[in-house]
Every structure is written in C-alpha cells, then in structure tokens.
Design a protein around this motif. Structure first.
Motif, short mmCIF file in Angstrom:
data_model
loop_
_atom_site.label_atom_id
_atom_site.label_comp_id
_atom_site.label_asym_id
_atom_site.label_seq_id
_atom_site.Cartn_x
_atom_site.Cartn_y
_atom_site.Cartn_z
N GLU A 127 28.33 13.47 4.11
CA GLU A 127 28.35 12.26 3.68
C GLU A 127 27.23 11.76 3.19
O GLU A 127 27.12 10.49 2.84
N GLN A 128 26.11 12.74 3.14
CA GLN A 128 24.74 12.23 2.18
C GLN A 128 24.07 11.21 3.11
O GLN A 128 23.44 10.39 2.57
N LEU A 129 24.20 11.47 4.52
CA LEU A 129 23.43 10.35 5.44
C LEU A 129 22.01 10.40 5.40
O LEU A 129 21.60 9.49 5.27
N LEU A 130 21.59 11.82 5.03
CA LEU A 130 20.02 11.73 5.01
C LEU A 130 19.51 11.22 3.85
O LEU A 130 18.70 10.41 3.54
N GLU A 131 20.25 11.34 2.59
CA GLU A 131 20.01 10.80 1.33
C GLU A 131 19.83 9.47 1.40
O GLU A 131 19.06 8.64 0.84
N LYS A 132 20.75 8.83 2.01
CA LYS A 132 20.68 7.30 2.34
C LYS A 132 19.76 6.87 3.07
O LYS A 132 18.72 5.72 2.66
N GLU A 133 19.09 7.67 4.02
CA GLU A 133 17.90 7.32 4.95
C GLU A 133 16.77 7.44 3.78
O GLU A 133 15.60 6.54 3.92
N ILE A 134 16.70 8.52 3.26
CA ILE A 134 15.33 8.74 2.37
C ILE A 134 15.24 7.45 1.50
O ILE A 134 14.24 7.24 1.05
N ASN A 135 16.45 7.18 1.02
CA ASN A 135 16.52 5.91 0.02
C ASN A 135 15.81 4.64 0.74
O ASN A 135 15.21 3.92 -0.12
N GLN A 136 16.28 4.50 1.78
CA GLN A 136 15.70 3.51 2.60
C GLN A 136 14.13 3.35 2.63
O GLN A 136 13.28 2.62 2.52
N ALA A 137 13.61 4.82 2.88
CA ALA A 137 12.21 5.06 2.88
C ALA A 137 11.57 4.58 1.74
O ALA A 137 10.30 3.96 1.72
N ARG A 138 11.98 4.94 0.76
CA ARG A 138 11.41 4.69 -0.72
C ARG A 138 11.42 3.33 -1.00
O ARG A 138 10.45 2.93 -1.47
N HIS A 139 12.61 2.67 -0.52
CA HIS A 139 12.80 1.02 -0.67
C HIS A 139 11.58 0.62 0.11
O HIS A 139 11.11 -0.60 -0.45
N LEU A 140 11.13 1.04 1.17
CA LEU A 140 10.26 0.41 2.07
C LEU A 140 8.76 0.91 1.73
O LEU A 140 7.61 0.48 2.06
N GLY A 141 8.81 1.62 0.59
CA GLY A 141 7.44 2.17 -0.13
C GLY A 141 6.50 3.20 0.55
O GLY A 141 5.63 3.47 0.78
N LEU A 142 7.74 3.89 1.48
CA LEU A 142 7.06 5.18 2.34
C LEU A 142 7.38 6.29 1.63
O LEU A 142 8.40 6.95 1.73
N ASN A 143 6.36 6.67 0.64
CA ASN A 143 6.50 7.95 -0.23
C ASN A 143 5.47 9.16 0.30
O ASN A 143 5.75 10.14 -0.59
N SER A 144 4.72 8.97 1.33
CA SER A 144 4.00 10.02 1.74
C SER A 144 4.11 10.31 3.36
O SER A 144 4.75 9.27 3.97
N PHE A 145 4.05 11.42 3.78
CA PHE A 145 4.28 11.99 5.07
C PHE A 145 3.04 12.61 5.74
O PHE A 145 2.46 13.36 5.21
N PRO A 146 2.82 12.38 7.03
CA PRO A 146 3.22 11.07 7.75
C PRO A 146 2.85 9.34 7.17
O PRO A 146 1.81 9.55 6.62
N SER A 147 3.50 8.57 7.37
CA SER A 147 2.96 7.36 7.14
C SER A 147 3.55 6.23 8.18
O SER A 147 4.65 6.46 8.77
N LEU A 148 2.84 5.06 8.18
CA LEU A 148 3.16 4.25 9.09
C LEU A 148 3.15 2.82 8.55
O LEU A 148 2.30 2.28 7.91
N THR A 149 4.15 2.10 8.92
CA THR A 149 4.15 0.49 8.35
C THR A 149 4.72 -0.33 9.48
O THR A 149 5.85 0.04 10.12
N LEU A 150 4.26 -1.43 9.41
CA LEU A 150 4.97 -2.51 10.33
C LEU A 150 5.64 -3.57 9.87
O LEU A 150 5.26 -4.29 8.84
N LEU A 151 6.96 -3.67 10.49
CA LEU A 151 7.67 -4.64 9.69
C LEU A 151 7.98 -5.94 10.84
O LEU A 151 8.22 -5.37 11.79
N LEU A 152 7.41 -7.02 10.39
CA LEU A 152 7.49 -8.28 11.08
C LEU A 152 8.30 -9.31 10.35
O LEU A 152 7.95 -9.68 9.34
#
Length: 208
Positions: free
Chosen positions: A157-182
């Motif tokens: 179902e490519q569920l992981l790929e969908k989550e990875i795309n979400q991470a990229r959309h949030l600008g999370l391109n390095s690991f580990p990384s932290l961002t606060l969503l408010l």
C-alpha cells in the motif's frame, strides 16, 4: 491549543542512535507538558534509503564505519564494529522503517525502534533483513507470522512512502530532527546531542 512535537527518525540512522539518550531525557522533561495536554509527541519516519538487495559498496561501508567511530568518540555511543566484518550490509532502511510503522499499530513503535537499534548497533545484526526484523518483533511481543503479513501490507500500500512524503512536506529532510507544530506554524527545534536543556527551553519558549 495542543502543540505537536514531531520527531523525524530512521531506525538505521546512526546519529539517531547517538541522540537516543538525550532524546530520552528530553521526553521525560516534557512529560508535565504532555500530562497537562499542552503537548503531544508524534514520531514520523524519515526513510534514509529505499529497498535494495544490492550489497553495499566497500567505499560506503568504510564511510559509514567512520561515521560510527565519529559518533562514538564525540558522544560516547556504543557500537559493535563486528557488523562491518560479519554482515552483508545493504543501503536499505525502508524495511526497518516499515517494522516501526507496523509496531505503531500495536502501540509499540518506540519498543521496535529500540529493538532494531540494539540488534544493529550492539549485536551486529542486519535490520535490512526480514529475519532480523521478525526477531525484533518477537522480542517486543509480536507474532512473527502476523508481523510479516503486516510488513507486506505496508509495502503493497506504500504506506511508508506516504509518510516519508509527509515528512518532506514538513521540511524534515535530516534525521534525527525535531519541529514544533502549533496551529499551522512550524518551528524547527535545533538539536543538541549532549544536553536536552536547550531544546526543552526552546520548546517552552515557543509554547509560551
């Protein structure tokens, strides 16, 4: 309004292993904010390397072993360097990421994350292999057969790929990384691998 601290990681990212003790301290320090419903923590899988059956080139093996040595010397993290002598590494972290995705449905994502890290970095086992991941699943209380079926479903179902795309959309391109969503506003939290207090203060300041 409840804020969300997003932690982007890959279970086969050696810097995530180096960050683990400080990340654990930060989570404990954030517990009062979680208890008061000011904050939730959401892990998201980053996906370092796609599926591959190709053995890792010698040059990359040497580069990654040097990275382990660097992390060990700078952070004191423990590594079992026998992995580079006895295993057949592949540049493929998606299977390990899928294992964490599957474990999430059972409320065991962090347990799977830690089991994979310890198999990889301490026991010189290869988390690119389904056998290793199945052993990790059994270690945290999952049944191997059901786990393997769930792994195939996540892949199909490519569920992981969908989550990875979400991470990229949030600008999370390095690991580990932290961002606060408010609300709809993202605030990156600079990492400190040795001391959680600066990250804690940054989070509190953003929430205040």
């Amino acid at each position: 309004m409840t804020a969300t601290l997003i932690y982007c990681y890959d279970p086969m990212c050696s810097w995530c292993w180096g960050f683990r003790p400080t990340w654990t301290q930060l989570q404990k320090a954030l517990q009062p904010l979680i208890d008061s419903q000011q904050l939730t923590i959401q892990p998201i899988l980053g996906g370092l390397a796609i599926d591959s059956d190709v053995p890792m080139p010698e040059e990359m093996k040497e580069k990654l072993e040097n990275t382990w040595q660097n992390i060990q010397s700078s952070l004191g993290s423990e590594f079992n360097f026998e992995f580079w002598r006895t295993a057949t590494p592949r540049r493929s972290t998606y299977p390990a990421c899928r294992a964490c995705y599957v474990a999430r449905d059972f409320g065991l994502e962090e347990e799977m994350y830690h089991a994979i890290q310890e198999a990889y970095y301490l026991q010189a086992q290869n988390p690119s292999d389904l056998d290793t991941l199945s052993t990790c699943a059994e270690h945290i209380g999952l049944k191997a057969e059901g786990f393997q079926k769930a792994m195939q479903h996540v892949k199909d179902e490519q569920l992981l790929e969908k989550e990875i795309n979400q991470a990229r959309h949030l600008g999370l391109n390095s690991f580990p990384s932290l961002t606060l969503l408010l609300g709809d506003h993202l605030t990156p939290i600079p990492l400190d691998y040795k001391d959680h207090t600066n990250m804690l203060e940054n989070i509190k300041k953003t929430l205040s």
